[in-house]
Design a protein around this motif. Structure first.
Motif, PDB file in Angstrom:
ATOM      1  N   THR A  81      -2.766   3.346  -2.681  1.00 27.98           N
ATOM      2  CA  THR A  81      -1.603   3.716  -3.492  1.00 27.98           C
ATOM      3  C   THR A  81      -0.413   4.049  -2.605  1.00 27.98           C
ATOM      4  O   THR A  81      -0.538   4.814  -1.645  1.00 27.98           O
ATOM      5  N   ASP A  82       0.737   3.483  -2.956  1.00 28.92           N
ATOM      6  CA  ASP A  82       1.966   3.750  -2.227  1.00 28.92           C
ATOM      7  C   ASP A  82       2.296   5.238  -2.272  1.00 28.92           C
ATOM      8  O   ASP A  82       2.175   5.884  -3.314  1.00 28.92           O
ATOM      9  N   GLN A  83       2.710   5.775  -1.126  1.00 31.60           N
ATOM     10  CA  GLN A  83       3.081   7.182  -0.934  1.00 31.60           C
ATOM     11  C   GLN A  83       1.883   8.132  -0.845  1.00 31.60           C
ATOM     12  O   GLN A  83       2.022   9.243  -0.360  1.00 31.60           O
ATOM     13  N   ASP A  84       0.708   7.712  -1.326  1.00 29.40           N
ATOM     14  CA  ASP A  84      -0.496   8.527  -1.173  1.00 29.40           C
ATOM     15  C   ASP A  84      -1.331   8.052   0.012  1.00 29.40           C
ATOM     16  O   ASP A  84      -1.863   8.866   0.775  1.00 29.40           O
ATOM     17  N   ASP A  85      -1.447   6.744   0.142  1.00 25.56           N
ATOM     18  CA  ASP A  85      -2.282   6.169   1.201  1.00 25.56           C
ATOM     19  C   ASP A  85      -1.464   5.466   2.284  1.00 25.56           C
ATOM     20  O   ASP A  85      -1.972   5.246   3.381  1.00 25.56           O
ATOM     21  N   ILE A 128      -1.455   6.859   5.791  1.00 23.37           N
ATOM     22  CA  ILE A 128      -1.374   8.321   5.778  1.00 23.37           C
ATOM     23  C   ILE A 128      -2.736   8.925   6.097  1.00 23.37           C
ATOM     24  O   ILE A 128      -3.737   8.606   5.452  1.00 23.37           O
ATOM     25  N   LEU A 129      -2.745   9.789   7.099  1.00 21.54           N
ATOM     26  CA  LEU A 129      -3.969  10.492   7.466  1.00 21.54           C
ATOM     27  C   LEU A 129      -4.149  11.668   6.516  1.00 21.54           C
ATOM     28  O   LEU A 129      -3.349  12.604   6.504  1.00 21.54           O
ATOM     29  N   VAL A 138      -8.054  -0.628   0.026  1.00 27.60           N
ATOM     30  CA  VAL A 138      -7.511  -1.949   0.310  1.00 27.60           C
ATOM     31  C   VAL A 138      -6.129  -2.089  -0.326  1.00 27.60           C
ATOM     32  O   VAL A 138      -5.940  -1.753  -1.503  1.00 27.60           O
ATOM     33  N   LEU A 139      -5.197  -2.575   0.460  1.00 27.23           N
ATOM     34  CA  LEU A 139      -3.862  -2.925  -0.028  1.00 27.23           C
ATOM     35  C   LEU A 139      -3.736  -4.442   0.021  1.00 27.23           C
ATOM     36  O   LEU A 139      -3.843  -5.042   1.094  1.00 27.23           O
ATOM     37  N   ARG A 140      -3.551  -5.048  -1.152  1.00 23.58           N
ATOM     38  CA  ARG A 140      -3.412  -6.506  -1.229  1.00 23.58           C
ATOM     39  C   ARG A 140      -1.963  -6.839  -1.570  1.00 23.58           C
ATOM     40  O   ARG A 140      -1.404  -6.323  -2.544  1.00 23.58           O
ATOM     41  N   LEU A 141      -1.361  -7.701  -0.755  1.00 20.53           N
ATOM     42  CA  LEU A 141       0.065  -8.014  -0.865  1.00 20.53           C
ATOM     43  C   LEU A 141       0.297  -9.511  -0.961  1.00 20.53           C
ATOM     44  O   LEU A 141      -0.456 -10.311  -0.384  1.00 20.53           O
ATOM     45  N   ASN A 164     -11.428   5.221   6.458  1.00 20.93           N
ATOM     46  CA  ASN A 164     -11.421   6.681   6.540  1.00 20.93           C
ATOM     47  C   ASN A 164     -11.436   7.118   8.003  1.00 20.93           C
ATOM     48  O   ASN A 164     -12.161   6.565   8.827  1.00 20.93           O
ATOM     49  N   SER A 165     -10.588   8.090   8.326  1.00 17.34           N
ATOM     50  CA  SER A 165     -10.519   8.594   9.697  1.00 17.34           C
ATOM     51  C   SER A 165     -11.238   9.932   9.780  1.00 17.34           C
ATOM     52  O   SER A 165     -10.972  10.842   8.983  1.00 17.34           O
TER      53      SER A 165
END
Length: 325
Positions: A81-85, A128-129, A138-141, A164-165
C-alpha cells in the motif's frame, strides 16, 4: 470524345488520390516509428528488504528534444500500500518530474517525466521499514504513455516484492501524542517535554533522546556489551500547564520485524497537574531494568516481574539539569 476525356480525367484523379493516400499512410507510419519507445533497462521483477529502495530502470531507443511523460499505474492485485509500505520520494516533495494521480483521496498512479535528450532514466521507490512481523508484500505496476503521446511503450509491467526486515536490535519508543484543552484552547501533547535516557550498570548516561515526539533509543545488539542497563522515561517540563489529566504516555519495546513488540500504558505515572522534573516533581519518571544476554533482552520492574515496567527505587536521574531545554 467528351466522354473519353472525362474518363481519362477520372482515372488520373483516382491515381493521384491513391498516391496521395499511400504517401500520407507512409508518413503516418514513419511518424509512429520515429517516436521513442520505452523499455525496461534491467530486471522487471525486483526484490528488496523493507527500508531499502527498489529502482525501476527505463531506456528509450532514441532521445528527442522534448520531455516525455509516462504513467506508472499501481494495479489492484498489489498487496503493498502506498504511504504504508512504500513511497515515491520525488512525488511527495513536489518534484516537477513526478506527479501523483489521485482518486478517492489516495494515489492510484504517478506521472514521471523523462527529460529531453535523455535515453536512460530511473524511478526510485523507497520501501518503509516498519515494526511488524509480516509476510512479503508485492507491488505490481504497469507503465503506459501519458496523454502527450510523445513516446510509446508496449506491455511493460514491474513486480516489486518487499520482504520483511528483521533486526536483533532493541528499539524503544516513548510516545505521548494527542491533544488536551487548556483555557479553551486545544494544545498538542507534544508541546510537553518528555525524555528517554539509557544508563549503564554504573548509572552513566550512554544514550538519550530529548528533542522529539515520540522519543526513541535503539540498543545495537552487535556492539552493546552484555549486562544490565536502566532506561528512564521521564516528564521534564509541562511549561505551566496544570490540567487535571494524565498525560497519555506509552512506551514500546520492539525487535523490528519480529513478534517481540510490547506497548505499555504508563499514563498514570504522569498527572499533568503534578508537573515534571524541571517543575520540582521528582517522581515524574518511570525506570526500567534491561538485561542483555547476547541477542536476548529481559525487561523487568523492581519486583523482577518481566514485561511490566515500574519505578525503580532510589534511582537518581542525573542528566536533566545538565542540559538546556
Amino acid at each position: 470524345m467528351k466522354k473519353i476525356s472525362n474518363y481519362i480525367y477520372l482515372l488520373v484523379s483516382l491515381l493521384f488520390l491513391g498516391i496521395f493516400s499511400i504517401a500520407c499512410n507512409e508518413e503516418e507510419n514513419l511518424g509512429k516509428k520515429e517516436k521513442p519507445e520505452l523499455t525496461a533497462n534491467g530486471d522487471t521483477s525486483i526484490t528488496v528488504s523493507e527500508g531499502t529502495d527498489a529502482v525501476l530502470k527505463f531506456k528509450l531507443d532514441k532521445a528527442i528534444n522534448k520531455p516525455i511523460q509516462y504513467r506508472l499505474v499501481m494495479l489492484d492485485e498489489s498487496s503493498a500500500t502506498d504511504q504504508d509500505d512504500y513511497v515515491i520520494p520525488g512525488c511527495r516533495s513536489n518534484d516537477p518530474d513526478c506527479v501523483a494521480i489521485e482518486e478517492n483521496g489516495g494515489p492510484v498512479g504517478y506521472i514521471f517525466e523523462i527529460p529531453a535528450y535523455t535515453t536512460e532514466y530511473s524511478v526510485n521507490i523507497s520501501t518503509i521499514l516498519d515494526d511488524f512481523n509480516e509476510a512479503d508484500e508485492v507491488l505490481r505496476l504497469k507503465v503506459i504513455s501519458n496523454r502527450t503521446l510523445l513516446g510509446t511503450v508496449n506491455e511493460l509491467f514491474y513486480n516489486v516484492t518487499i520482504q520483511n526486515s528483521v533486526s536483533d536490535d532493541l528499539s524503544i519508543r516513548l510516545n505521548w501524542d494527542g491533544t488536551f484543552m487548556s483555557g479553551g484552547d486545544e494544545i498538542a501533547n507534544c508541546d510537553l517535554d518528555m525524555d528517554l535516557e539509557l544508563y549503564d550498570t554504573n548509572l552513566n548516561i550512554i544514550d538519550d533522546s530529548y528533542s522529539n515526539c515520540p522519543e526513541s533509543i535503539t540498543i545495537n545488539t552487535a556492539t552493546a556489551a552484555d549486562g544490565t542497563y536502566y532506561l528512564a522515561a521521564s516528564l521534564w517540563d509541562t511549561f505551566g500547564y496544570i490540567e487535571n489529566v494524565n498525560i497519555p504516555a506509552n512506551i514500546t519495546f520492539i525487535k523490528q520485524g519480529t513478534t517481540f513488540n510490547t506497548t505499555l500504558d504508563i499514563s498514570t505515572f504522569f498527572p499533568m497537574q503534578d508537573g515534571g522534573l524541571a517543575n520540582g516533581n521528582s517522581n515524574a519518571a518511570v525506570i526500567y531494568t534491561i538485561v542483555k544476554s547476547g541477542t536476548v533482552y529481559t525487561i523487568t520492574d523492581v519486583n523482577n516481574t518481566t514485561v511490566f515496567q515500574g519505578r525503580y527505587g532510589n534511582f537518581n536521574i542525573k542528566g536533566k539539569s545538565k542540559r538546556k531545554k
